[in-house]
Motif scaffolding. Structure first.
Motif, mmCIF file in Angstrom:
data_model
loop_
_atom_site.group_PDB
_atom_site.id
_atom_site.type_symbol
_atom_site.label_atom_id
_atom_site.label_comp_id
_atom_site.label_asym_id
_atom_site.label_seq_id
_atom_site.Cartn_x
_atom_site.Cartn_y
_atom_site.Cartn_z
ATOM 1 N N GLU A 18 0.868 -1.388 -0.079
ATOM 2 C CA GLU A 18 0.124 0.026 0.104
ATOM 3 C C GLU A 18 0.733 1.123 -0.202
ATOM 4 O OE1 GLU A 18 -4.302 -0.788 2.483
ATOM 5 O OE2 GLU A 18 -2.642 0.047 3.224
ATOM 6 N N ASP A 23 -1.486 -1.022 -4.983
ATOM 7 C CA ASP A 23 -2.768 -1.376 -4.525
ATOM 8 C C ASP A 23 -3.299 -2.844 -4.890
ATOM 9 O OD1 ASP A 23 -3.073 0.916 -3.200
ATOM 10 O OD2 ASP A 23 -4.501 1.851 -4.654
ATOM 11 N N ARG A 27 -4.142 -5.847 -2.164
ATOM 12 C CA ARG A 27 -5.367 -6.449 -2.179
ATOM 13 C C ARG A 27 -5.190 -7.969 -2.181
ATOM 14 N NH1 ARG A 27 -9.671 -8.308 -5.060
ATOM 15 N NH2 ARG A 27 -11.800 -7.610 -4.165
ATOM 16 N N LEU A 31 -6.194 -10.607 0.834
ATOM 17 C CA LEU A 31 -7.146 -11.757 0.497
ATOM 18 C C LEU A 31 -6.372 -13.232 0.893
ATOM 19 C CD1 LEU A 31 -8.802 -10.530 -2.703
ATOM 20 C CD2 LEU A 31 -10.090 -10.973 -0.526
ATOM 21 N N TYR A 49 -8.133 -5.498 6.732
ATOM 22 C CA TYR A 49 -7.352 -4.950 5.658
ATOM 23 C C TYR A 49 -8.172 -5.310 4.319
ATOM 24 C CZ TYR A 49 -3.732 -4.050 9.117
ATOM 25 O OH TYR A 49 -2.781 -3.394 10.210
ATOM 26 N N VAL A 50 -8.812 -6.463 4.265
ATOM 27 C CA VAL A 50 -9.430 -6.751 3.096
ATOM 28 C C VAL A 50 -10.356 -5.455 2.685
ATOM 29 C CG1 VAL A 50 -10.933 -8.177 1.926
ATOM 30 C CG2 VAL A 50 -9.130 -9.039 3.214
ATOM 31 N N ARG A 52 -10.508 -2.587 3.321
ATOM 32 C CA ARG A 52 -9.892 -1.196 2.808
ATOM 33 C C ARG A 52 -9.590 -1.469 1.099
ATOM 34 N NH1 ARG A 52 -4.928 -0.134 7.274
ATOM 35 N NH2 ARG A 52 -3.973 0.468 5.433
ATOM 36 N N HIS A 53 -9.881 -2.458 0.622
ATOM 37 C CA HIS A 53 -9.621 -2.603 -0.685
ATOM 38 C C HIS A 53 -11.034 -2.999 -1.639
ATOM 39 C CE1 HIS A 53 -5.203 -1.356 -1.052
ATOM 40 N NE2 HIS A 53 -5.275 -1.912 0.272
ATOM 41 N N GLN A 54 -12.088 -2.712 -1.158
ATOM 42 C CA GLN A 54 -13.279 -2.979 -1.884
ATOM 43 C C GLN A 54 -13.872 -1.852 -2.732
ATOM 44 O OE1 GLN A 54 -14.519 -6.256 -1.450
ATOM 45 N NE2 GLN A 54 -12.494 -6.269 -0.251
ATOM 46 N N GLU A 55 -14.469 -2.243 -3.847
ATOM 47 C CA GLU A 55 -14.817 -1.268 -4.725
ATOM 48 C C GLU A 55 -16.136 -0.791 -4.517
ATOM 49 O OE1 GLU A 55 -14.429 -3.251 -8.392
ATOM 50 O OE2 GLU A 55 -12.427 -3.421 -8.509
ATOM 51 N N THR A 60 -17.527 -2.999 1.182
ATOM 52 C CA THR A 60 -16.832 -2.293 2.249
ATOM 53 C C THR A 60 -17.486 -2.724 3.530
ATOM 54 O OG1 THR A 60 -15.904 -0.422 0.880
ATOM 55 C CG2 THR A 60 -15.801 -0.231 3.291
#
Length: 223
Positions: A18, A23, A27, A31, A49-50, A52-55, A60
Motif C-alpha cells: 500500500e 494497491d 489487495r 485476501l 485490511y480486506v 480497505r480494498h473494496q470497490e 466495504t
C-alpha cells in the motif's frame, strides 16, 4: 500482534505494498491473509485490511461488519484495543451508504472504547475521527453554547491567533460530548479570559461563549 503469525506477516506485506502504491498487490496479500486465517482472531485482522480494498460501499460495509463479528467471537484482551477502530470503520461505511442512524450508533460505540487505546498520535487521530462522525450524525452539539464557541473560533481563525487556536481548537475538535470534555473547553475559555489579551469583537465573543456555557450547565448543577 505476533509478528511471527503468518496472517500478520501477510498483512504487514500488504501494508508495505500500500505504502508503495501497489494497491493490486496489497489487495491480493490481504485476501491471502484472509484465506490463511485459522481462527477468529486471524480472520478479524485480515478482514480489517480486506475491507480497505473494496470497490463498493456495500462490500466495504460487509467486510467491516465481518471484522467486528470476528472480534466479538474472540472476545478477549487481544481484540479489545481494536474496538474503537472497528466501530468507527463500520460507522464510516454506513455514512458512505447514506445511513446516519446506524452510523451514529457505531460512532457512539467507538467513543466508549477510545479510553482503551494507549495515548499517542493514532489514539488522538482516531478520537478526532470519532468526534467528527458524532457531529456529522447529529450526536453532538447544536446548542447555543456550541454555536458561540464556533463563532469565537471563526474570529480567531480570521485573525490568525495561533496561540489561542492552539489552546481551544484541540479541545473542541476532539471533544466527545462527555462532561470531562465540556469542562476542558470551559477551562480553556477561562484561561483565554484570564490572559486579558483578546479585545474588541473577539473578547465579546469569548464572553458570550462563557455565558452560554454557564447557562447550559447551570440547570444541571442545580439538580
Amino acid at each position: 500482534m505476533n509478528p511471527d503469525n503468518p496472517v500478520v506477516r501477510l498483512c504487514a506485506d500488504g501494508m508495505r505494498a500500500e505504502s508503495e502504491g501497489r494497491d493490486a498487490d496489497a489487495r491480493a496479500l490481504f485476501l491471502e491473509a484472509w484465506e490463511a486465517a485459522e481462527d477468529d482472531y486471524d480472520a478479524c485482522v485480515a478482514a480489517h485490511y480486506v475491507a480497505r480494498h473494496q470497490e463498493s460501499p456495500e462490500d466495504t460495509l460487509h467486510w467491516n461488519e465481518e471484522c467486528l463479528a470476528r472480534a466479538d467471537a474472540v472476545g478477549d484482551d487481544r481484540v479489545r484495543p481494536f474496538y474503537a477502530s472497528l466501530h468507527a470503520t463500520v460507522a464510516r461505511a454506513h455514512l458512505d451508504l447514506g445511513r446516519p442512524e446506524p452510523a451514529r450508533a457505531h460512532f457512539e460505540s467507538a467513543a466508549t472504547h477510545l479510553a482503551g487505546l494507549p495515548d499517542g498520535p493514532y489514539a488522538r487521530w482516531l478520537g478526532l475521527c470519532v468526534a467528527r462522525g458524532l457531529r456529522t450524525t447529529g450526536a453532538l452539539g447544536g446548542g447555543p453554547a456550541d454555536t458561540s464557541v464556533r463563532a469565537l473560533l471563526r474570529l480567531l481563525c480570521a485573525s490568525a491567533d495561533l496561540d489561542a487556536l492552539a489552546l481551544l481548537l484541540p479541545a473542541c475538535r476532539g471533544g466527545l460530548g462527555t462532561l470531562e470534555d465540556e469542562e476542558r473547553i470551559t477551562e480553556v475559555l477561562r484561561m483565554l479570559r484570564a490572559e486579558r489579551r483578546l479585545s474588541g469583537v473577539e473578547a465579546a465573543a469569548l464572553d458570550r461563549a462563557l455565558a452560554d456555557r454557564s447557562a447550559t450547565t447551570a440547570p444541571e448543577a442545580a439538580r
